[in-house]
Design a protein around this motif. Structure first.
Motif, PDB file in Angstrom:
ATOM      1  N   UNK A 133      15.418   1.730  -0.234  1.00  0.00           N
ATOM      2  CA  UNK A 133      13.591   1.166  -0.555  1.00  0.00           C
ATOM      3  C   UNK A 133      13.516   1.112  -1.893  1.00  0.00           C
ATOM      4  N   UNK A 134      12.766   0.320  -2.111  1.00  0.00           N
ATOM      5  CA  UNK A 134      12.472   0.196  -3.763  1.00  0.00           C
ATOM      6  C   UNK A 134      10.954  -0.234  -3.998  1.00  0.00           C
ATOM      7  N   UNK A 135       9.679   0.489  -4.708  1.00  0.00           N
ATOM      8  CA  UNK A 135       8.958   0.243  -3.924  1.00  0.00           C
ATOM      9  C   UNK A 135       8.219  -0.675  -5.259  1.00  0.00           C
ATOM     10  N   UNK A 136       7.504  -1.363  -3.903  1.00  0.00           N
ATOM     11  CA  UNK A 136       6.919  -2.489  -4.470  1.00  0.00           C
ATOM     12  C   UNK A 136       5.674  -2.560  -6.026  1.00  0.00           C
ATOM     13  N   UNK A 153      11.070   7.599   8.333  1.00  0.00           N
ATOM     14  CA  UNK A 153      10.066   7.812   6.682  1.00  0.00           C
ATOM     15  C   UNK A 153       9.989   5.997   6.728  1.00  0.00           C
ATOM     16  N   UNK A 154      11.105   5.449   6.700  1.00  0.00           N
ATOM     17  CA  UNK A 154      11.277   3.347   6.146  1.00  0.00           C
ATOM     18  C   UNK A 154      10.258   3.345   6.879  1.00  0.00           C
ATOM     19  N   UNK A 155       9.641   3.325   8.136  1.00  0.00           N
ATOM     20  CA  UNK A 155       8.943   2.683   8.700  1.00  0.00           C
ATOM     21  C   UNK A 155       7.452   2.543   8.690  1.00  0.00           C
ATOM     22  N   UNK A 156       7.478   4.526   8.142  1.00  0.00           N
ATOM     23  CA  UNK A 156       6.077   4.750   7.406  1.00  0.00           C
ATOM     24  C   UNK A 156       5.974   3.752   5.973  1.00  0.00           C
ATOM     25  N   UNK A 157       7.020   3.711   5.365  1.00  0.00           N
ATOM     26  CA  UNK A 157       6.684   3.059   3.282  1.00  0.00           C
ATOM     27  C   UNK A 157       6.195   1.696   3.869  1.00  0.00           C
ATOM     28  N   UNK A 158       7.117   0.526   4.976  1.00  0.00           N
ATOM     29  CA  UNK A 158       7.226  -0.884   5.161  1.00  0.00           C
ATOM     30  C   UNK A 158       5.484  -0.928   5.835  1.00  0.00           C
ATOM     31  N   UNK A 159       6.005  -0.251   6.072  1.00  0.00           N
ATOM     32  CA  UNK A 159       3.731  -0.045   7.436  1.00  0.00           C
ATOM     33  C   UNK A 159       2.537   0.090   5.980  1.00  0.00           C
ATOM     34  N   UNK A 160       3.042   0.437   5.297  1.00  0.00           N
ATOM     35  CA  UNK A 160       1.685   0.627   4.481  1.00  0.00           C
ATOM     36  C   UNK A 160       1.806  -0.181   3.217  1.00  0.00           C
ATOM     37  N   UNK A 161       2.531  -0.813   2.867  1.00  0.00           N
ATOM     38  CA  UNK A 161       3.362  -2.160   1.833  1.00  0.00           C
ATOM     39  C   UNK A 161       3.341  -1.157   0.856  1.00  0.00           C
TER      40      UNK A 161
END
Length: 338
Positions: free
Chosen positions: A120-123, A195-203
């Motif tokens: 994952x990379x931070x937006x 954890x992946x889905x949690x971070x993708x969901x919050x953008x």
């Protein structure tokens, strides 16, 4: 590559002492336990561990299994080598890495054929479009020497980055991983579901590299990458074949259950805390990730070669060493599973 400082979750001495009692006694008594440390049993990649317990498959085999939770696979590995536990649910690549260091452990049940991980990379860092763009940045891993660390270093090497051009930071998984990214302690990181889905969901993050399915893994790593497994010291396996066979029986039944049931049915067998407040998201991620699991616990034929190639790319421990891959796993027990 230089490593950033971080924290490593430690299991308390009383817990380890209790777990270690098993190592000093014979395995004949029904009152004695087989203790297995899991590198984060809430992670979907290690789903078979808690699921086998919940379904009662260990009890069906007449064995008492205690699962201990550990945030990073490398720490679970250390407890195995210290004799505090008899098995680890962790990544197979530790079996290869340890042989290079003169330690012999074997995967006795191969849970998955893909890592189930995502970079994952931070937006907050939209400039990062490829792994090469992580030059000079901090990248999260569960622990230094962990499988996420192995894969991160390989990706960095493959992208042309040299030693010292990225910093790998041990941040664990779940809440600690998320906090590290939110606070910009890491700009990217390798982690698993949920954890992946949690971070993708919050953008708060986007996917840079996806290793959740066999096809995606082949594209990124050049072949299947056998990952989650039950591994044990080879000497223990040889001395306790009856007990190891019972464990294999339970886990193969669990893998068959995973492929025969819906993600929602599987989720219903797990502690509600595993959903992290979002059962629908958990189920959706599990449905997409089910193909990573083997159906029979057998090591994928060419998988060990891929793992060796990955480790040889960057690891001074492995590069140039003669590794006997046949001693890093066994199919004896899964092929005899009832």
């Amino acid at each position: 590559m230089r490593f950033g400082r971080g924290f490593l979750h430690a299991v308390s001495l009383p817990v380890l002492a209790a777990a270690g009692l098993f190592a000093t006694t014979a395995l004949g008594s029904a009152a004695e336990k087989i203790t297995i440390m899991v590198g984060g049993y809430e992670k979907q990649i290690y789903l078979p561990a808690k699921l086998a317990e919940s379904l009662g498959y260990f009890k069906d085999e007449g064995i008492e299994v205690e699962l201990l939770n550990e945030a990073a696979g490398v720490d679970a590995e250390n407890q195995l080598l210290a004799g505090a536990v008899q098995g680890v649910v962790g990544f197979y690549d530790h079996c290869v890495d340890l042989q290079a260091k003169g330690k012999f452990v074997q995967s006795v049940v191969q849970f998955s054929q893909a890592p189930g991980e995502v970079e994952l990379v931070s937006t907050k860092h939209p400039d990062v479009k490829s792994f090469a763009d992580l030059k000079g940045k901090s990248v999260g891993v569960t622990g230094l020497g962990s499988s996420t660390n192995f894969l991160t270093l390989f990706m960095a090497s493959k992208a042309g980055l040299k030693g010292g051009e990225v910093t790998t930071v041990p941040v664990g998984a779940g809440g600690t991983f998320i906090a590290a990214m939110q606070q910009d302690q890491i700009q990217a990181g390798m982690t698993t579901e949920p954890t992946i889905s949690r971070m993708l969901k919050t953008g708060e993050a986007t996917v840079l590299i996806d290793l959740r399915t066999p096809d995606a893994t082949r594209a990124a790593l050049g072949g299947l990458y056998p990952a989650a497994s039950l591994y044990m010291e080879a000497s223990f396996v040889e001395a306790h074949k009856d007990e190891v066979q019972k464990l294999a029986n339970a886990f193969v039944k669990t893998l068959k259950y995973i492929h025969a049931h819906s993600a929602e049915e599987i989720a219903d067998q797990l502690p509600k805390s595993f959903y992290v407040g979002d059962k629908d998201g958990y189920v959706k991620a599990l449905e997409a990730g089910k193909p990573m699991f083997t159906q029979d616990g057998v090591m994928p034929e060419d998988g060990p070669k891929t793992v060796l190639a990955v480790l040889s790319e960057f690891s001074k421990n492995v590069k140039g060493k003669q590794i006997d891959l046949s001693k890093t796993y066994t199919t004896e027990f899964v092929k005899n599973a009832k």
